[in-house]
Design a protein around this motif. Sequence first.
Motif, short mmCIF file in Angstrom:
data_model
loop_
_atom_site.label_atom_id
_atom_site.label_comp_id
_atom_site.label_asym_id
_atom_site.label_seq_id
_atom_site.Cartn_x
_atom_site.Cartn_y
_atom_site.Cartn_z
N ILE A 87 0.71 -1.16 0.04
CA ILE A 87 0.03 0.03 -0.11
C ILE A 87 0.80 1.31 0.13
N ASP A 88 1.89 1.20 0.94
CA ASP A 88 2.89 2.34 0.86
C ASP A 88 3.80 2.47 -0.41
N SER B 49 2.56 1.98 -3.28
CA SER B 49 1.54 2.50 -4.32
C SER B 49 1.45 3.95 -3.94
N LYS B 50 1.44 4.35 -3.01
CA LYS B 50 1.41 5.76 -2.46
C LYS B 50 2.90 6.64 -2.91
N LEU B 51 3.84 5.77 -2.79
CA LEU B 51 5.21 6.50 -2.96
C LEU B 51 5.49 6.63 -4.62
N HIS C 12 3.03 6.18 -6.99
CA HIS C 12 1.70 7.04 -7.55
C HIS C 12 1.39 5.93 -8.67
N PRO D 201 -2.40 0.02 -7.15
CA PRO D 201 -2.28 -1.14 -6.42
C PRO D 201 -2.05 -2.29 -7.17
#
Length: 405
Positions: free
Chosen positions: A34-35, A37-39, A41, A44
């Motif tokens: 999940i992190d 994906s956030k880092l 961009h 998922p």
Amino acid sequence: MNREGQPGHIDHIKQTNTGAVYRLIDQYGPVSRIDLSKLSHLAPASITKIVRELYDAHLVKETEFSEAGSRGRPAVGVELDTQAWHYLSGRVHYGYLTLALRDLSNQLIIEEQIDFPIDENSSWLERFIYQIESFFTRHQKLLERLTAIAITMPGIIDATAGVVHKMPFYNEENVPLGPMLSKRTGLPVYVQQDVSAWAISEALYGAAFGCQNVIQIVIDDVVGASVITDGRILHADSSRRIEIGHTQVDPKGKACYCGNHGCLETIASMSNILERTRQLLPSHPDSMLNFSPVTIENLCDAANKGDKLAREIICYVGESIGHIAAVMVNIFNPEKIIIGSPLNASSGTLYPAIEQSIHQQSLPQYRADIRIAPTHFVNVGTMPGAALVKMALYNGSLLVKLLQG
């Protein structure tokens, strides 16, 4: 849209995304998907696919870790799996080679210095490849999964093609080092001019880490420079490079191996500094340099003790370097200049001379906040080669080869 170009475009995107995810895992691991994906961009689903491919290839592994502020069960994240992934990192010096076996975490497995004298009666390339193959034979019991070879050396090099056009010390031209070494070993081979590779290592782990705009100047056996602009090494992925060592500063000066006369390198390289010192010693009988071997170490020591001749010699080098550095400051507007040199041992003499030239010859608004500092690494060993492999992992080019087996 040109459909014929589409597959290559898609492959490039995949390579770039895979390298970006690998880099984030290296920097933040253990890290959750999940992190990631956030880092990154990235969606998922894309993260899941990339991580699965890296996991199946044994390039990453899963591990439990406690997230900050969490009181529940440990999260499952991923981190790099570098065990048993080896590569060869080498450096060519004047008269010897340094060869090292490292793993993908850059952990040193074994390193050797090997005599490699000038021999104009035999092929430089064949002798070099022989030393590589002999190194592998000697350390066969340590070898597991060999991934790549990275070689750094002074000279004029086309890093993209792996061709060494000219080199100091060795009288060879247009040596197809990368292609021939790859053909003999079956491995990806990265060949880079040592100053450029050194700058990559400083950006990844050293004095330029976290900086956006940096000039690195090397004053050693060769004189050179690299530029970090907007957080990226300029020309890192091309055959081009920054060149100051072969910038002419004295049209009537000494002949240089590049074919020109009076290059900066003929003034500021270690061998030329020592040659000038020996020439000036007879006219300076009171210099303490008359009573010890003429070495860079003794030159710096004498300068630190106030010896007039030693200080004049180092100041002359600093002024010459500063003249070129001032032009670079006006072009690149850096926040920092890092100096890689044995002369750093007398930085109290060298740096003010460089600063004075920059102050006199560059724009006030560009020079105002510049810091001059030493590099974290020195110009020996195989860390610059290790940085080439790390960059090939980060940009995905080596990862794609490893994923393909």
